[in-house]
Motif scaffolding. Structure first.
Motif, mmCIF file in Angstrom:
data_model
loop_
_atom_site.group_PDB
_atom_site.id
_atom_site.type_symbol
_atom_site.label_atom_id
_atom_site.label_comp_id
_atom_site.label_asym_id
_atom_site.label_seq_id
_atom_site.Cartn_x
_atom_site.Cartn_y
_atom_site.Cartn_z
ATOM 1 N N ASP A 125 2.358 6.494 -4.957
ATOM 2 C CA ASP A 125 1.416 6.074 -6.002
ATOM 3 C C ASP A 125 2.048 6.018 -7.380
ATOM 4 N N ASP A 126 3.125 6.776 -7.593
ATOM 5 C CA ASP A 126 3.754 6.889 -8.915
ATOM 6 C C ASP A 126 5.208 7.284 -8.688
ATOM 7 N N LYS A 183 3.809 4.830 -13.828
ATOM 8 C CA LYS A 183 2.504 4.929 -14.488
ATOM 9 C C LYS A 183 2.578 5.513 -15.884
ATOM 10 N N GLU A 198 7.783 -3.035 -9.962
ATOM 11 C CA GLU A 198 7.746 -1.668 -9.457
ATOM 12 C C GLU A 198 9.157 -1.084 -9.457
ATOM 13 N N GLY A 232 7.226 2.349 -5.648
ATOM 14 C CA GLY A 232 5.897 2.387 -6.229
ATOM 15 C C GLY A 232 5.939 2.067 -7.713
ATOM 16 N N GLU A 275 0.801 -1.212 0.000
ATOM 17 C CA GLU A 275 0.000 0.000 0.000
ATOM 18 C C GLU A 275 0.841 1.273 0.000
ATOM 19 N N PRO A 276 0.448 2.276 -0.820
ATOM 20 C CA PRO A 276 1.103 3.573 -0.726
ATOM 21 C C PRO A 276 0.805 4.240 0.615
ATOM 22 N N GLN A 277 1.657 5.176 0.980
ATOM 23 C CA GLN A 277 1.577 5.938 2.229
ATOM 24 C C GLN A 277 1.833 5.075 3.464
#
Length: 265
Positions: A217-218, A264, A244, A261, A144-146
């Motif tokens: 996220d990116d 994209k 990733e 991450g 998970e991000p964050q």
């Protein structure tokens, strides 16, 4: 140790919490409180909030006395133990050291120690929050991000470090990636879950230290945000197993940090 532990909390030690808030807000999407948590007493301690709810860790403001005493900007992790005093004795007996003696706080009993090679971390017997008495910590996530997504130890003696953490915290070590002349990047597991790796010291790591990778996220957006907000990229985005990408950086206040991450674009 019968029950393998994970990092249950992460803390950014920094002389400029407001500057850190701006940086990590832009790069990760976190919100760092603009003022100290009242429960922290005399310390300037602030919570790191995730945009989807929950805390990702905390920020300890380094004051002049702390800096004069040798404290430096640093990300540091907390490992859960059942008995802080017994853990201290066992760690010292195996060559570790105590940097901050056992202390009781409203959130639990804790101490700062180093492993035998000198990498610092906290040990803690936490008091669960009243609203989640049985809930496990969710600051670490492999996906998970964050959240912190990877725990990486750079050390002067990988074999000894792996023996130390497997003995005291119940981890396993299976699998590795070759790093050429530098040696091997050796994966560590908690139960069946991969939580990080141990690697030899290399350029950019003058002393043994834990380095933590924060989910974004990116990776390209985060890369641009690092440089646009006063950070320094020390290792450009690199593809990792699974597709990733990760990068390493120094935040504007001087703390080393990693990000991981997807790409994209």
């Amino acid at each position: 140790m019968n029950n393998p532990t994970n990092f249950i909390w992460y803390e950014l030690m920094t002389p400029d919490p407001d500057g850190a808030a701006a940086f990590y807000g832009a790069v990760v999407g976190w919100t760092i409180a603009p003022h100290a948590d009242p429960a922290a007493g005399d310390m300037d301690y602030r919570m790191i909030g995730r945009s989807g709810g929950g805390n990702a860790g905390g920020v300890l403001a380094l004051n002049a006395d702390m800096l004069a005493g040798g404290a430096r900007p640093l990300w540091i992790g907390y490992l859960e133990v059942d008995d802080v005093d017994a853990a201290i004795a066992a760690i010292k007996a195996d060559g570790g050291a105590v940097q901050m003696p056992a202390t009781d706080l409203p959130v639990g009993r804790m101490a700062m120690v180093t492993d035998p090679q000198g990498a610092p971390f906290y040990i803690m017997d936490p008091i669960p929050p009243a609203d989640a008495p049985e809930g496990p910590s969710d600051v670490f996530s492999m996906t998970e991000p964050q959240h912190i997504r990877w725990n990486e130890l750079a050390t002067s003696d990988p074999d000894a470090a792996i023996a130390f953490y497997t003995k005291h915290f119940g981890w396993g070590q299976e699998g590795e990636m070759p790093m050429g002349e530098l040696g091997a990047y050796r994966f560590i597991q908690r139960g069946g879950d991969m939580i990080g790796a141990v690697m030899p010291l290399m350029e950019g790591y003058p002393v043994p230290v834990w380095n933590f990778y924060i989910g974004v996220d990116d990776i390209d957006r985060a890369h641009a945000a690092v440089t646009a907000n006063g950070g320094t990229v020390t290792s450009e985005p690199m593809e990792i197993p699974g597709g990733e990408f990760s990068l390493n950086a120094i935040d504007p206040q001087g703390a080393a940090v990693g990000f991981v991450g997807p790409r994209k674009r």
